[in-house]
Structures are given as C-alpha cells and as structure tokens.
Motif scaffolding. Structure first.
Motif, short mmCIF file in Angstrom:
data_model
loop_
_atom_site.label_atom_id
_atom_site.label_comp_id
_atom_site.label_asym_id
_atom_site.label_seq_id
_atom_site.Cartn_x
_atom_site.Cartn_y
_atom_site.Cartn_z
N VAL A 10 0.90 -1.09 0.23
CA VAL A 10 0.33 0.12 -0.05
C VAL A 10 0.84 1.25 -0.13
O VAL A 10 0.47 2.22 -0.89
N ILE A 11 1.82 1.25 0.82
CA ILE A 11 2.91 2.58 0.75
C ILE A 11 3.59 2.60 -0.50
O ILE A 11 3.74 3.65 -1.01
N ALA A 12 3.90 1.56 -1.19
CA ALA A 12 4.67 1.60 -2.50
C ALA A 12 3.63 2.06 -3.65
O ALA A 12 4.02 2.79 -4.21
N ALA A 16 4.17 5.53 -5.50
CA ALA A 16 4.05 5.53 -7.08
C ALA A 16 3.17 6.55 -7.55
O ALA A 16 3.23 7.24 -8.42
N ILE A 17 1.75 6.88 -7.27
CA ILE A 17 0.85 7.67 -7.31
C ILE A 17 1.30 8.94 -7.16
O ILE A 17 1.03 9.81 -7.80
N LYS A 25 9.71 1.96 -5.72
CA LYS A 25 10.68 0.82 -6.27
C LYS A 25 11.27 0.10 -5.10
O LYS A 25 11.26 -1.22 -5.06
N GLY A 26 11.99 0.86 -4.01
CA GLY A 26 12.45 0.05 -3.00
C GLY A 26 11.48 -0.44 -2.01
O GLY A 26 11.81 -1.89 -1.84
#
Length: 54
Positions: A10-12, A16-17, A25-26
C-alpha cells in the motif's frame, strides 16, 4: 509477516501515485522479498504438517 507485505504494498502504491518512484521501487522490492520468505515458510510448514499426519 504477511501484514507487513500488504502494508508495504500500500505504501509503495501511494508513493508511486504521488510520483516518488525511487521510494516506490525500494518498498516494492522489500515487500516482494518478504512475500517470498513468507511463501517458503508456509510451504515448509505445510509439508511438515502433511508428513506428521495433521
């Protein structure tokens, strides 16, 4: 362990948004790594359970 993967995913997605592609990516790489560890532990536990007659 699986809840960490979902939280990291969810954090990624949020990163990204918002345009933080490096952070996204990390975190996605970390989430993928932890998911594979979870999958291996699950399969080992499943095999041990089947062998022991559970």
């Amino acid at each position: 362990m699986l809840s960490f993967v979902i939280t990291a995913l969810v954090i990624a997605l949020l990163a990204a948004i918002l345009g933080f592609t490096g952070i996204a990516k990390g975190i996605a790489a970390i989430a993928k790594f932890v998911f594979y560890i979870f999958l291996v532990v699950f399969l080992i536990t499943l095999i041990i359970g089947l062998v022991s007659g559970f």
